[in-house]
Design a protein around this motif. Sequence first.
Motif, PDB file in Angstrom:
ATOM      1  N   SER A 129      45.368 -18.004  11.179  1.00  0.00           N
ATOM      2  CA  SER A 129      44.983 -18.408  12.537  1.00  0.00           C
ATOM      3  C   SER A 129      45.397 -17.393  13.597  1.00  0.00           C
ATOM      4  N   HIS A 130      46.505 -16.682  13.371  1.00  0.00           N
ATOM      5  CA  HIS A 130      46.945 -15.708  14.373  1.00  0.00           C
ATOM      6  C   HIS A 130      45.950 -14.559  14.514  1.00  0.00           C
ATOM      7  N   LEU A 131      45.229 -14.244  13.438  1.00  0.00           N
ATOM      8  CA  LEU A 131      44.239 -13.169  13.500  1.00  0.00           C
ATOM      9  C   LEU A 131      43.082 -13.550  14.421  1.00  0.00           C
ATOM     10  N   ILE A 132      42.663 -14.795  14.309  1.00  0.00           N
ATOM     11  CA  ILE A 132      41.608 -15.297  15.194  1.00  0.00           C
ATOM     12  C   ILE A 132      42.134 -15.389  16.622  1.00  0.00           C
ATOM     13  N   PHE A 133      43.334 -15.907  16.746  1.00  0.00           N
ATOM     14  CA  PHE A 133      43.960 -16.116  18.058  1.00  0.00           C
ATOM     15  C   PHE A 133      44.046 -14.818  18.863  1.00  0.00           C
ATOM     16  N   LEU A 134      44.464 -13.738  18.221  1.00  0.00           N
ATOM     17  CA  LEU A 134      44.628 -12.467  18.938  1.00  0.00           C
ATOM     18  C   LEU A 134      43.313 -11.943  19.481  1.00  0.00           C
ATOM     19  N   ILE A 135      42.227 -12.187  18.764  1.00  0.00           N
ATOM     20  CA  ILE A 135      40.913 -11.767  19.265  1.00  0.00           C
ATOM     21  C   ILE A 135      40.454 -12.694  20.384  1.00  0.00           C
ATOM     22  N   LYS A 136      40.775 -13.980  20.293  1.00  0.00           N
ATOM     23  CA  LYS A 136      40.455 -14.904  21.384  1.00  0.00           C
ATOM     24  C   LYS A 136      41.154 -14.472  22.684  1.00  0.00           C
ATOM     25  N   ILE A 137      42.388 -14.012  22.570  1.00  0.00           N
ATOM     26  CA  ILE A 137      43.121 -13.536  23.750  1.00  0.00           C
ATOM     27  C   ILE A 137      42.406 -12.327  24.367  1.00  0.00           C
ATOM     28  N   LEU A 138      41.923 -11.416  23.529  1.00  0.00           N
ATOM     29  CA  LEU A 138      41.184 -10.258  24.041  1.00  0.00           C
ATOM     30  C   LEU A 138      39.949 -10.692  24.825  1.00  0.00           C
ATOM     31  N   LYS A 139      39.260 -11.712  24.323  1.00  0.00           N
ATOM     32  CA  LYS A 139      38.056 -12.210  25.001  1.00  0.00           C
ATOM     33  C   LYS A 139      38.427 -12.802  26.361  1.00  0.00           C
ATOM     34  N   ILE A 140      39.500 -13.566  26.409  1.00  0.00           N
ATOM     35  CA  ILE A 140      39.934 -14.169  27.676  1.00  0.00           C
ATOM     36  C   ILE A 140      40.327 -13.083  28.679  1.00  0.00           C
ATOM     37  N   GLN A 141      40.972 -12.032  28.177  1.00  0.00           N
ATOM     38  CA  GLN A 141      41.418 -10.943  29.060  1.00  0.00           C
ATOM     39  C   GLN A 141      40.272 -10.025  29.463  1.00  0.00           C
ATOM     40  N   GLY A 142      39.087 -10.220  28.865  1.00  0.00           N
ATOM     41  CA  GLY A 142      37.933  -9.422  29.246  1.00  0.00           C
ATOM     42  C   GLY A 142      37.889  -8.026  28.663  1.00  0.00           C
ATOM     43  N   VAL A 143      38.617  -7.805  27.564  1.00  0.00           N
ATOM     44  CA  VAL A 143      38.638  -6.464  26.972  1.00  0.00           C
ATOM     45  C   VAL A 143      38.196  -6.485  25.503  1.00  0.00           C
ATOM     46  N   ALA A 144      37.562  -7.561  25.081  1.00  0.00           N
ATOM     47  CA  ALA A 144      37.063  -7.639  23.710  1.00  0.00           C
ATOM     48  C   ALA A 144      35.903  -6.670  23.514  1.00  0.00           C
ATOM     49  N   PRO A 145      35.620  -6.257  22.289  1.00  0.00           N
ATOM     50  CA  PRO A 145      34.498  -5.344  22.035  1.00  0.00           C
ATOM     51  C   PRO A 145      33.167  -5.943  22.471  1.00  0.00           C
ATOM     52  N   LEU A 146      32.237  -5.072  22.775  1.00  0.00           N
ATOM     53  CA  LEU A 146      30.879  -5.488  23.093  1.00  0.00           C
ATOM     54  C   LEU A 146      30.070  -5.537  21.807  1.00  0.00           C
ATOM     55  N   LEU A 147      29.436  -6.647  21.543  1.00  0.00           N
ATOM     56  CA  LEU A 147      28.632  -6.772  20.338  1.00  0.00           C
ATOM     57  C   LEU A 147      27.427  -5.843  20.408  1.00  0.00           C
ATOM     58  N   GLY A 148      27.125  -5.188  19.286  1.00  0.00           N
ATOM     59  CA  GLY A 148      25.991  -4.270  19.248  1.00  0.00           C
ATOM     60  C   GLY A 148      25.453  -4.146  17.840  1.00  0.00           C
ATOM     61  N   GLU A 149      24.480  -3.251  17.669  1.00  0.00           N
ATOM     62  CA  GLU A 149      23.809  -3.110  16.381  1.00  0.00           C
ATOM     63  C   GLU A 149      24.614  -2.292  15.376  1.00  0.00           C
ATOM     64  N   GLY A 150      25.512  -1.444  15.831  1.00  0.00           N
ATOM     65  CA  GLY A 150      26.274  -0.591  14.925  1.00  0.00           C
ATOM     66  C   GLY A 150      27.105  -1.391  13.941  1.00  0.00           C
ATOM     67  N   VAL A 151      27.464  -0.773  12.823  1.00  0.00           N
ATOM     68  CA  VAL A 151      28.228  -1.476  11.789  1.00  0.00           C
ATOM     69  C   VAL A 151      29.715  -1.133  11.811  1.00  0.00           C
ATOM     70  N   PHE A 152      30.111  -0.154  12.609  1.00  0.00           N
ATOM     71  CA  PHE A 152      31.512   0.245  12.685  1.00  0.00           C
ATOM     72  C   PHE A 152      32.028   0.058  14.119  1.00  0.00           C
ATOM     73  N   LEU A 153      33.134  -0.638  14.262  1.00  0.00           N
ATOM     74  CA  LEU A 153      33.725  -0.815  15.586  1.00  0.00           C
ATOM     75  C   LEU A 153      34.532   0.429  15.953  1.00  0.00           C
ATOM     76  N   ASP A 154      34.254   0.967  17.112  1.00  0.00           N
ATOM     77  CA  ASP A 154      35.025   2.073  17.666  1.00  0.00           C
ATOM     78  C   ASP A 154      36.106   1.451  18.546  1.00  0.00           C
ATOM     79  N   PRO A 155      37.381   1.486  18.126  1.00  0.00           N
ATOM     80  CA  PRO A 155      38.423   0.788  18.888  1.00  0.00           C
ATOM     81  C   PRO A 155      38.693   1.389  20.260  1.00  0.00           C
ATOM     82  N   GLU A 156      38.416   2.653  20.415  1.00  0.00           N
ATOM     83  CA  GLU A 156      38.695   3.302  21.707  1.00  0.00           C
ATOM     84  C   GLU A 156      37.692   2.889  22.778  1.00  0.00           C
TER      85      GLU A 156
END
Length: 228
Positions: A129-156
């Motif tokens: 659950s903590h793995l999901i939770f940490l991403i939920k926090i990113l979404k609330i803070q407005g800094v979560a990744p933008l969903l797109g067509e690519g298959v690899f997330l660029d963390p930077e």
Amino acid sequence: MNSQTGFLLSFIKYGENDAILHCFTEEEGFQTYFLRGIYTKKNKKKAFLLPLNKLNFSVRGGKTSSLQVISSFEMLNLHDVYTDIKANTVVFFISDFLNQILKNENKNIAVFHVIDECIDQLSTKNYQSHLIFLIKILKIQGVAPLLGEGVFLDPETGTFSPFSMHLLFDEENSLLWKMIMSSSNPYEINIPSAKRKSFLDSILVYYHYHISDFKTPNSLEIIQQIFE
């Protein structure tokens, strides 16, 4: 005198019998309180001082400083997460994590709600659950990744790319990020046990890029052991 409800994030002993508590409250966000006499021999409420314990406080302003003083407090929810070794490990990690990233956070009902939600998940033995939770926090803070067509997330950049930009963000981990971010109930997503360690590492890398002055929690090594 006013009443506040909050999650205990951390506490330190002050002098012989007192303590300073760091909490995230529903009414005012991150708060620091002074608690007198909690470590006296007769005070049974010292057992309430557990990370992420949900407490109701009666507080008043301090006479010699701006630090609020707790005049009384009660435990609101009784969970069995503290008797479950794996859940307890996750609780300590989350509280360690939140104590760092919420220090400047004002009232935020969304954050308060997802903490509650995560603890409820842990009480059902959802140890991821903590793995999901940490991403939920990113979404609330407005800094979560933008969903797109690519298959690899660029963390930077926080975008999905057709090319791998970081070893931890392979195709499988990147897909998990997408699934969690787009799901209406991400806690139902199964993260393979073999991937949980590298997935958590990818989350921490993302936080380093997007949360100012973020430091890896001291409890990381302990929580990684539950994935072994």
